[in-house]
Design a protein around this motif. Structure first.
Motif, PDB file in Angstrom:
ATOM      1  N   LEU A   1      27.569 -31.046  23.791  1.00 12.36           N
ATOM      2  CA  LEU A   1      26.832 -30.730  25.012  1.00 12.36           C
ATOM      3  C   LEU A   1      27.210 -31.635  26.167  1.00 12.36           C
ATOM      4  CD1 LEU A   1      23.241 -30.049  23.624  1.00 12.36           C
ATOM      5  CD2 LEU A   1      24.952 -28.381  24.337  1.00 12.36           C
ATOM      6  N   ALA A   2      27.627 -32.866  25.840  1.00 12.45           N
ATOM      7  CA  ALA A   2      27.952 -33.788  26.916  1.00 12.45           C
ATOM      8  C   ALA A   2      29.165 -33.370  27.709  1.00 12.45           C
ATOM      9  CB  ALA A   2      28.173 -35.195  26.345  1.00 12.45           C
ATOM     10  N   THR A   3      29.986 -32.499  27.129  1.00 11.72           N
ATOM     11  CA  THR A   3      31.175 -32.045  27.845  1.00 11.72           C
ATOM     12  C   THR A   3      30.873 -30.910  28.804  1.00 11.72           C
ATOM     13  OG1 THR A   3      31.739 -30.454  26.122  1.00 11.72           O
ATOM     14  CG2 THR A   3      32.594 -32.706  25.869  1.00 11.72           C
ATOM     15  N   ARG A   4      29.671 -30.347  28.724  1.00 14.07           N
ATOM     16  CA  ARG A   4      29.300 -29.254  29.615  1.00 14.07           C
ATOM     17  C   ARG A   4      28.289 -29.753  30.634  1.00 14.07           C
ATOM     18  NH1 ARG A   4      26.599 -25.432  26.509  1.00 14.07           N
ATOM     19  NH2 ARG A   4      26.850 -26.454  24.503  1.00 14.07           N
ATOM     20  N   PRO A   5      28.434 -29.368  31.907  1.00 15.15           N
ATOM     21  CA  PRO A   5      27.544 -29.904  32.948  1.00 15.15           C
ATOM     22  C   PRO A   5      26.141 -29.329  32.834  1.00 15.15           C
ATOM     23  CG  PRO A   5      28.959 -28.216  33.865  1.00 15.15           C
ATOM     24  CD  PRO A   5      29.429 -28.429  32.449  1.00 15.15           C
ATOM     25  N   VAL A   6      25.182 -30.099  33.288  1.00 12.77           N
ATOM     26  CA  VAL A   6      23.799 -29.630  33.405  1.00 12.77           C
ATOM     27  C   VAL A   6      23.622 -29.103  34.819  1.00 12.77           C
ATOM     28  CG1 VAL A   6      21.374 -30.267  33.338  1.00 12.77           C
ATOM     29  CG2 VAL A   6      22.960 -31.253  31.683  1.00 12.77           C
ATOM     30  N   LEU A   7      23.328 -27.817  34.926  1.00 15.06           N
ATOM     31  CA  LEU A   7      23.221 -27.172  36.234  1.00 15.06           C
ATOM     32  C   LEU A   7      21.827 -26.582  36.401  1.00 15.06           C
ATOM     33  CD1 LEU A   7      26.637 -25.275  36.384  1.00 15.06           C
ATOM     34  CD2 LEU A   7      26.066 -27.482  37.401  1.00 15.06           C
ATOM     35  N   GLN A   8      21.387 -26.561  37.634  1.00 14.10           N
ATOM     36  CA  GLN A   8      20.111 -25.915  37.966  1.00 14.10           C
ATOM     37  C   GLN A   8      20.315 -24.409  38.016  1.00 14.10           C
ATOM     38  OE1 GLN A   8      18.359 -26.397  41.950  1.00 14.10           O
ATOM     39  NE2 GLN A   8      16.526 -27.150  40.935  1.00 14.10           N
ATOM     40  N   VAL A   9      19.371 -23.670  37.465  1.00 14.90           N
ATOM     41  CA  VAL A   9      19.456 -22.212  37.404  1.00 14.90           C
ATOM     42  C   VAL A   9      18.162 -21.636  37.960  1.00 14.90           C
ATOM     43  CG1 VAL A   9      19.761 -20.189  35.926  1.00 14.90           C
ATOM     44  CG2 VAL A   9      20.943 -22.323  35.374  1.00 14.90           C
ATOM     45  N   LEU A  10      18.288 -20.641  38.838  1.00 13.30           N
ATOM     46  CA  LEU A  10      17.150 -19.931  39.414  1.00 13.30           C
ATOM     47  C   LEU A  10      17.222 -18.478  38.963  1.00 13.30           C
ATOM     48  CD1 LEU A  10      17.516 -21.331  43.039  1.00 13.30           C
ATOM     49  CD2 LEU A  10      16.217 -22.325  41.165  1.00 13.30           C
ATOM     50  N   LEU A  11      16.099 -17.924  38.541  1.00 12.30           N
ATOM     51  CA  LEU A  11      16.045 -16.545  38.057  1.00 12.30           C
ATOM     52  C   LEU A  11      15.401 -15.650  39.099  1.00 12.30           C
ATOM     53  CD1 LEU A  11      14.931 -17.178  34.366  1.00 12.30           C
ATOM     54  CD2 LEU A  11      17.241 -16.738  35.220  1.00 12.30           C
ATOM     55  N   SER A  12      16.013 -14.506  39.326  1.00  5.96           N
ATOM     56  CA  SER A  12      15.522 -13.537  40.313  1.00  5.96           C
ATOM     57  C   SER A  12      15.507 -12.149  39.696  1.00  5.96           C
ATOM     58  CB  SER A  12      16.424 -13.542  41.559  1.00  5.96           C
ATOM     59  OG  SER A  12      16.054 -12.504  42.456  1.00  5.96           O
ATOM     60  N   PRO A  13      14.516 -11.306  40.032  1.00  6.38           N
ATOM     61  CA  PRO A  13      14.486  -9.943  39.490  1.00  6.38           C
ATOM     62  C   PRO A  13      15.517  -9.014  40.122  1.00  6.38           C
ATOM     63  CG  PRO A  13      12.633 -10.288  40.962  1.00  6.38           C
ATOM     64  CD  PRO A  13      13.316 -11.615  40.833  1.00  6.38           C
ATOM     65  N   GLU A  14      16.087  -9.396  41.267  1.00  9.67           N
ATOM     66  CA  GLU A  14      17.085  -8.537  41.932  1.00  9.67           C
ATOM     67  C   GLU A  14      18.492  -9.035  41.609  1.00  9.67           C
ATOM     68  OE1 GLU A  14      13.359  -8.835  44.519  1.00  9.67           O
ATOM     69  OE2 GLU A  14      14.890 -10.312  44.018  1.00  9.67           O
ATOM     70  N   VAL A  15      19.313  -8.145  41.098  1.00 11.05           N
ATOM     71  CA  VAL A  15      20.695  -8.497  40.729  1.00 11.05           C
ATOM     72  C   VAL A  15      21.624  -8.004  41.837  1.00 11.05           C
ATOM     73  CG1 VAL A  15      22.507  -8.288  39.001  1.00 11.05           C
ATOM     74  CG2 VAL A  15      20.100  -8.275  38.298  1.00 11.05           C
ATOM     75  N   PRO A  16      22.228  -8.902  42.610  1.00  5.31           N
ATOM     76  CA  PRO A  16      23.134  -8.456  43.684  1.00  5.31           C
ATOM     77  C   PRO A  16      24.478  -8.004  43.115  1.00  5.31           C
ATOM     78  CG  PRO A  16      23.087 -10.842  43.588  1.00  5.31           C
ATOM     79  CD  PRO A  16      22.093 -10.370  42.564  1.00  5.31           C
ATOM     80  N   TYR A  17      25.063  -7.035  43.754  1.00  5.13           N
ATOM     81  CA  TYR A  17      26.388  -6.571  43.347  1.00  5.13           C
ATOM     82  C   TYR A  17      27.466  -6.933  44.372  1.00  5.13           C
ATOM     83  CZ  TYR A  17      26.003  -2.740  46.757  1.00  5.13           C
ATOM     84  OH  TYR A  17      25.885  -2.009  47.913  1.00  5.13           O
ATOM     85  N   GLN A  18      27.036  -7.372  45.563  1.00  6.73           N
ATOM     86  CA  GLN A  18      27.990  -7.638  46.635  1.00  6.73           C
ATOM     87  C   GLN A  18      27.274  -8.398  47.754  1.00  6.73           C
ATOM     88  OE1 GLN A  18      29.534  -4.122  48.610  1.00  6.73           O
ATOM     89  NE2 GLN A  18      31.612  -4.925  48.655  1.00  6.73           N
ATOM     90  N   THR A  19      28.049  -9.072  48.580  1.00  9.29           N
ATOM     91  CA  THR A  19      27.505  -9.668  49.799  1.00  9.29           C
ATOM     92  C   THR A  19      27.793  -8.731  50.971  1.00  9.29           C
ATOM     93  OG1 THR A  19      29.533 -10.878  50.308  1.00  9.29           O
ATOM     94  CG2 THR A  19      27.891 -11.986  48.917  1.00  9.29           C
ATOM     95  N   LEU A  20      27.105  -8.967  52.076  1.00 14.46           N
ATOM     96  CA  LEU A  20      27.365  -8.149  53.265  1.00 14.46           C
ATOM     97  C   LEU A  20      28.794  -8.347  53.754  1.00 14.46           C
ATOM     98  CD1 LEU A  20      26.210  -6.223  55.385  1.00 14.46           C
ATOM     99  CD2 LEU A  20      25.471  -8.225  56.694  1.00 14.46           C
ATOM    100  N   ALA A  21      29.339  -9.553  53.556  1.00 16.37           N
ATOM    101  CA  ALA A  21      30.727  -9.797  53.964  1.00 16.37           C
ATOM    102  C   ALA A  21      31.684  -8.899  53.194  1.00 16.37           C
ATOM    103  CB  ALA A  21      31.075 -11.265  53.744  1.00 16.37           C
ATOM    104  N   GLY A  22      31.471  -8.762  51.885  1.00 11.64           N
ATOM    105  CA  GLY A  22      32.321  -7.881  51.096  1.00 11.64           C
ATOM    106  C   GLY A  22      32.164  -6.425  51.479  1.00 11.64           C
TER     107      GLY A  22
END
Length: 520
Positions: free
Chosen positions: A248-269
Motif C-alpha cells: 500500500l505504501a507504493t500507492r498514493p493516498v488521494l482524496q475522493v469525492l462521490l457524485s450522483p452525476e457521471v459526466p461524459y464530457q466537458t463543455l470544452a470537448g
C-alpha cells in the motif's frame, strides 16, 4: 325586527360590552355554545350554559376565540347577521375532481373566471416544474438515504466499471463506479481532484441545484491498482500477473469525492467537436448554445445567493451529463445528429468571503479593477459566448477590452444577433450599461421562447400587450404538455423544465425591461 329594549346601564360591564345587535342565529363556523365564546349579553342564554355565568365568576383562563388576520388587538368584535361562508379553495387547490359546490364559490370570487383560470395555470406550471426537476436531480429523500449509506465507505465498497477516467476536467479526473443500494446497482462518479484543486468543504454546503455538481460522499484512501490516472504508467499501479499486489505504501493516498452525476464530457470537448455541426445546422446549434448558457447563468445566480463563487468558469471546468431520456423537443433526427441537450454542471467553487479567484490575464485584471466582485461572472459569461460560438477571443490574438472592440460574431441564425447583443452588454466597460447575470438569464429566456421583435411590428409595446402574451403562452404551453403526454408517452426533459421555469416566474414588467435592452 324591532330592537329589544335597552338593558339597564348598571347591568353592563364595560370590559364585556358589545355593540347592540338584533337577534341572530348560530352560523356555521361561529363558536358553539359551551366553548367560552363571547355573546351579546342581551341574547337569551340556555340553562346550564357556561356562558350564562356572570363575567366576574367566569375563569379568566378559559378558551377564547382566536383573533383572525383581519382583527387587531383592541378592535371591537363585530358579528354579522348573514351566515358565514366556508372559505373557498384557492386556484392552486383546484383539481378536475373539485366538488361543484366549492367550484361555484370560486367562480363567484372578485377575480372572476379569468382570474381563476390564470391562477390555475400558474399553479399547474409550478407543479409540473417541481415534478420534472425531481426526475432530473432525483428524490431529495432518496439522495439523503444514499448519502447516509455512503458514509464511511471507501474504494472497497465500490466496484470499478472503467479503468481510465470517463471525463477529465481542468481540476479533476472522473471514474464511473458501481454501488449496491436498495437492491439496485447505482452508477456514481468518483471525482479525484488534481493537486491543489480540491474544495469539498464549500461544495458540500451548497445544497441542491440542477446546474451545480452535488457531492454525496468523500473519503481519502490508497488509489486502487486497477485504475489508471493519466500521466502515470500502468506498471506503477498494477503488479505483475501471479504476484501479490504492491504494498500500500507504493500507492498514493488521494482524496475522493462521490457524485450522483457521471459526466461524459466537458463543455470544452463539446465545443471542439461541434464545429461541423455549427456549420451544417447553425440554428439548432445556436439554440443549444443558448440553453447551455442559460444553465450557466442559473447556476451562477444560485451561487451568488449562497455567497459562493465559481472557481474557474472555463469550458474545461463545466461538465456535461446525459439526461435520462431525450425530451419531446429533441427526439428523432435531432437526437441522432448529436443535438440532444445535456445537463451542464458547475463543479469548481470557493467562498466569496474567503478569497477571490485570481484573474487569468492582465486584460481581465484591468477590466475588473475597481468593479465589485460579481463583475467577474459577467466577464466570464461574455467570453463564454464567444467560445461556444467558435469565435476566437483569446488574449493572444484579440485587441482586448481596453479598446472596446470585440470580435465579430457572424450572423448564422435567428439567435446570432441576440447572442452578439448579450455579449456586448456583458462585456461593456461602463458599469451602468453592463447587464448582470440575472439580466443575462432573462435575455437568454427571451431569445429562446420570446417575445420576439415581430410581436411589436403591428402593436405598440405596452404592459397590457406583454401581459396578454404571457397569459396566452402559458395556456399554449399547458396544452402542449397535455397533447404530448397523450401521444408518444415520452417524459418532459431538461428543455421543458427550463421553459416551465421561465413562464412560471416571468412578468410583463420583466419582459418590458428585457426587450428594451435586447431590441434597442
Amino acid at each position: 325586527d324591532p330592537k329589544p329594549p335597552p338593558l339597564p346601564k348598571k347591568q353592563l360591564q364595560r370590559a364585556e360590552s358589545l355593540p347592540e345587535q338584533g337577534p341572530s342565529q348560530h352560523c356555521p363556523g361561529d363558536p358553539t355554545p359551551g366553548t367560552g365564546s363571547i355573546l351579546p349579553p342581551h341574547l337569551p342564554r340556555k340553562e346550564g350554559d357556561p356562558s350564562s355565568v356572570p363575567p366576574q365568576d367566569r375563569p379568566s383562563w378559559g378558551p377564547r376565540k382566536p383573533l383572525t388576520k383581519s382583527q387587531s388587538l383592541g378592535e371591537p368584535v363585530t358579528r354579522s347577521n348573514s351566515p358565514q361562508k366556508t372559505p373557498s379553495p384557492s386556484p392552486a387547490e383546484l383539481t378536475f375532481g373539485t366538488a361543484d359546490g366549492e367550484l361555484g364559490q370560486v367562480l363567484q370570487s372578485p377575480a372572476g373566471v379569468c382570474g381563476v383560470v390564470l391562477g390555475c395555470q400558474a399553479a399547474a406550471l409550478a407543479r409540473l416544474s417541481a415534478r420534472i426537476q425531481q426526475e432530473l436531480v432525483g428524490s431529495e429523500e432518496r439522495q439523503q438515504l444514499l448519502e447516509a449509506e455512503l458514509a464511511g465507505k471507501r474504494w472497497a465498497a465500490l466496484s470499478t466499471l472503467q479503468r481510465e477516467p470517463c471525463c477529465e476536467s481542468g481540476d479533476a479526473w472522473y471514474f464511473p463506479v458501481g454501488f449496491a443500494f436498495q437492491q439496485s446497482q447505482l452508477v456514481l462518479a468518483a471525482k479525484v481532484p488534481k493537486p491543489g484543486c480540491a474544495s469539498p468543504g464549500v461544495q458540500s454546503s451548497l445544497g441542491v441545484h440542477c446546474s451545480i455538481q452535488r457531492l454525496i460522499g468523500r473519503f481519502a484512501d490508497h488509489f486502487p491498482p486497477d485504475l489508471l490516472l493519466p500521466g502515470s504508467s500502468g506498471e506503477q499501479n498494477q503488479s505483475p500477473a501471479g504476484e501479490e499486489p504492491a504494498h500500500l505504501a507504493t500507492r498514493p493516498v488521494l482524496q475522493v469525492l462521490l457524485s450522483p452525476e457521471v459526466p461524459y464530457q466537458t463543455l470544452a470537448g463539446f465545443v471542439k467537436g461541434s464545429q461541423g455541426l455549427h456549420r451544417t445546422s447553425p440554428g439548432h446549434y445556436e439554440r443549444l448554445a443558448c440553453l447551455l448558457l442559460l444553465q450557466v447563468c442559473t447556476g451562477l445566480e444560485y451561487l451568488q445567493a449562497q455567497n459562493a463563487g465559481q472557481g474557474d468558469l472555463r469550458p474545461e471546468n463545466l461538465l456535461l451529463v446525459r439526461c435520462p431520456c431525450p425530451p419531446w423537443s429533441q427526439q428523432g433526427k435531432e437526437a441522432a445528429r448529436g443535438l440532444a441537450l445535456p445537463r451542464l454542471l458547475i463543479s469548481s467553487f470557493f467562498k466569496v468571503k474567503d478569497k477571490r479567484r485570481p484573474c487569468s490575464t492582465s486584460q481581465e485584471q484591468d477590466w475588473t479593477q475597481g468593479v465589485a466582485a460579481p463583475a467577474a461572472d459577467e466577464l466570464n459569461v461574455g467570453v463564454l459566448i464567444y467560445r461556444i460560438l467558435h469565435v476566437d477571443i483569446s488574449p493572444e490574438n484579440s485587441l482586448g477590452f481596453r479598446s472596446n472592440r470585440l470580435p465579430e460574431i457572424p450572423s448564422q441564425s435567428i439567435y446570432s444577433t441576440g447572442l452578439k447583443r448579450l455579449a456586448t452588454l456583458l462585456l461593456h466597460r461602463d458599469p451602468c450599461k453592463r447587464v448582470s447575470v440575472a439580466q443575462a438569464r432573462s435575455i437568454l429566456q427571451v431569445l429562446l421562447w420570446g417575445p420576439r421583435q415581430e410581436l411589436f411590428a403591428r402593436s405598440k409595446k405596452t404592459l397590457t400587450l406583454l401581459r396578454s402574451w404571457v397569459e396566452v403562452k402559458r395556456t399554449l404551453l399547458l396544452l402542449k404538455f397535455a397533447e404530448n403526454s397523450a401521444g408518444a408517452g415520452a417524459s418532459p426533459g431538461l428543455e421543458e423544465w427550463l421553459c416551465c421555469q421561465y413562464f412560471k416566474d416571468v412578468t410583463e414588467h420583466t419582459l418590458y425591461q428585457v426587450t428594451q435592452a435586447l431590441y434597442a
